[in-house]
Design an enzyme around this catalytic site. Structure first.
Site, PDB file in Angstrom:
ATOM      1  N   ASP A 326       3.110   5.993   9.407  1.00  0.00           N
ATOM      2  CA  ASP A 326       4.211   5.607   8.513  1.00  0.00           C
ATOM      3  C   ASP A 326       4.935   4.349   8.974  1.00  0.00           C
ATOM      4  O   ASP A 326       5.741   3.787   8.228  1.00  0.00           O
ATOM      5  CB  ASP A 326       5.229   6.752   8.403  1.00  0.00           C
ATOM      6  CG  ASP A 326       4.722   7.884   7.532  1.00  0.00           C
ATOM      7  OD1 ASP A 326       3.882   7.633   6.647  1.00  0.00           O
ATOM      8  OD2 ASP A 326       5.162   9.027   7.738  1.00  0.00           O
ATOM      9  N   LYS A 353      -0.923   6.688   0.519  1.00  0.00           N
ATOM     10  CA  LYS A 353       0.488   7.027   0.700  1.00  0.00           C
ATOM     11  C   LYS A 353       1.216   6.894  -0.645  1.00  0.00           C
ATOM     12  O   LYS A 353       0.590   6.948  -1.696  1.00  0.00           O
ATOM     13  CB  LYS A 353       1.103   6.123   1.773  1.00  0.00           C
ATOM     14  CG  LYS A 353       0.623   6.461   3.192  1.00  0.00           C
ATOM     15  CD  LYS A 353       1.202   7.778   3.654  1.00  0.00           C
ATOM     16  CE  LYS A 353       0.874   8.102   5.086  1.00  0.00           C
ATOM     17  NZ  LYS A 353       1.493   9.376   5.509  1.00  0.00           N
ATOM     18  N   ARG A 357      -0.521   1.470   0.411  1.00  0.00           N
ATOM     19  CA  ARG A 357       0.415   0.772   1.279  1.00  0.00           C
ATOM     20  C   ARG A 357      -0.229  -0.437   1.957  1.00  0.00           C
ATOM     21  O   ARG A 357       0.431  -1.442   2.211  1.00  0.00           O
ATOM     22  CB  ARG A 357       0.932   1.759   2.334  1.00  0.00           C
ATOM     23  CG  ARG A 357       2.419   1.692   2.538  1.00  0.00           C
ATOM     24  CD  ARG A 357       2.929   2.824   3.391  1.00  0.00           C
ATOM     25  NE  ARG A 357       3.906   3.609   2.669  1.00  0.00           N
ATOM     26  CZ  ARG A 357       4.434   4.731   3.117  1.00  0.00           C
ATOM     27  NH1 ARG A 357       4.041   5.231   4.260  1.00  0.00           N
ATOM     28  NH2 ARG A 357       5.334   5.373   2.409  1.00  0.00           N
TER      29      ARG A 357
END
Length: 448
Positions: A326, A353, A357
């Site tokens: 993340d 995601k 992303r």
């Protein structure tokens, strides 16, 4: 969470030194799990530091729909649980908005009960893959109805008696592992999850704290075998949720790239499965001092003092991806202000995601003058420390694709670039970090 109120653009401008001390919101992963296990356990669970973002609140509503009682007194959330095995059938579909973690974990939790549960989400969540959770649930005996490609909306009906299974996780995903362990709570016998690459272990730690019979073995090659004895008693706990390292990534990177900055971020979760970004930034030359290391509720916590640093590009080990998946958007921003090449590989999970992303990061960097190269599962950023020429002189806007981490990352970029940076929407930042703009402006950031 609904994005129907229309987009809210925001612009970040070159800022003077960032200074001050901030406490970031509670960790999102731990907050989701605290509400779920608190709602399932017998007795009362008291949670302080809970992240009050839209994603976590959606999980709270889902647990209430299945029988848990949740109330707030001052800064404490008090959860009266139903007892393991005693969830109630929800009267309406469970809408998780943008919360992929909440949705997938709840599928494991409720999907093995002998009742029907329907899971909904917003447009972004509706595009995300659910098969990785649904396939092992099918093996346990759950009937699945889903949209094409095993996507939302999904309706699950558990069997009269779920079958405990042994399952080898095919992708490095804490969500899949956690969904299976939560499903195993309501299955007789032992549910076994084999994890070739270790991912964040908050579920295992919290299950043990609530009294589940769980064991973890790691072999010489690092493969973890987790065994859970189902249908045991869970007992309510007191939980103090530490600060989310994924949220800390944004002020941390901002302080490293804005000249003269010196900030302290307090109460940050330092679980070894979550510190890949800090390790990488230190390897790049980042001045990050870990202060007051301590244990809170079975988790490692510390304060971080971060000062502006002359960063240099590095090659990030591919095996580190699971511990910082993340945080790659924030790392890419640091890389843009680091001298030389930063090479990142093993980024397959970024494709699935809240947005693609990896594509969103590369497109945003290029739009703001950064030389970068996007591969199938890799990114190479060719950075420059001075920030000259970076940003959007022509006023082009970064497309966030309804992704909170893309929005926050490029606002951080604009604090150090020569030209301002505008993102097309910040409304979804409330899913994980509602206080983002206020906390950053309190340090001196120019975001509006």
């Amino acid at each position: 969470m609904s994005h129907g109120s229309g987009p809210r653009p925001a612009t970040a401008r070159k800022s003077a030194d960032l200074r001050g001390s901030i406490r970031i919101p509670g960790d999102k992963s731990i907050s989701h799990r605290a509400l779920m296990l608190g709602g399932l356990a017998s007795g009362e669970t008291r949670i302080t530091g809970l992240l009050q973002g839209a994603d976590v609140l959606a999980t709270g509503r889902a647990m209430q729909a299945m029988g848990a009682r949740i109330r707030k007194e001052a800064d404490t959330f008090i959860v009266d649980g139903v007892g393991n095995g005693a969830l109630l059938a929800p009267e309406a579909p469970l809408d998780f908005g943008n919360a992929g973690t909440g949705c997938r974990l709840a599928m494991g939790l409720a999907g093995v009960y002998d009742f029907e549960t329907t899971f909904l989400g917003d447009a972004s969540l509706g595009r995300r893959p659910m098969a990785r959770v649904l396939e092992p649930l099918r093996e346990m005996g759950t009937q699945v109805r889903a949209a094409a490609g095993d996507r939302l909306p999904v309706t699950l009906r558990g069997p009269k008696t779920p079958a405990p299974i042994t399952y080898r996780v095919l992708v490095a995903s804490a969500q899949v592992k956690s969904a299976l362990l939560l499903a195993g709570l309501n299955a007789p016998g032992i549910t076994t999850v084999i994890e070739p690459v270790m991912t964040r272990d908050h579920t295992e730690r919290m299950l043990e704290a609530f009294g589940a019979a769980l064991s973890v073995e790691t072999d010489v090659s690092g493969v973890r075998t987790i065994r859970l004895d189902g249908r045991g008693k869970l007992t309510g706990q007191e939980i103090d949720v530490p600060g989310d390292p994924s949220s800390a990534a944004f002020p941390l990177v901002a302080a490293l790239i804005v000249p003269g900055s010196d900030i302290t971020i307090t109460n940050v979760l330092m679980n070894p499965t979550r510190t890949g970004l800090i390790l990488t930034l230190k390897e790049m030359g980042g001045d990050i001092e870990v202060i007051g290391s301590r244990q809170v509720g079975g988790e490692d916590v510390a304060d971080l003092r971060v000062r502006h640093s002359e960063l240099s590009g590095v090659t990030v080990p591919e095996e580190r991806a699971a511990s910082m998946i993340d945080e790659y958007p924030a790392l890419a921003i640091a890389a843009a202000f680091a001298e030389g090449n930063t090479v990142m590989a093993g980024l397959d999970e970024l494709r699935v995601k809240e947005s693609d992303r990896l594509a969103a990061i590369a497109a945003g960097l290029k739009r703001n003058g950064v030389d970068c190269e996007e591969g199938a599962s890799s990114l190479v950023v060719r950075g420059r420390r001075d920030g000259k020429g970076l940003g959007s002189a022509a006023g082009a806007t970064v497309n966030t694709h309804l992704d909170h981490r893309i929005a926050m990352s490029f606002l951080i970029f604009g604090l150090a670039s020569e030209h301002p940076v505008t993102v097309d929407d910040v409304s979804m930042v409330a899913t994980s970090f509602p206080e983002f703009t206020d906390l950053m402006t309190s340090l001196g950031a120019r975001i509006a």
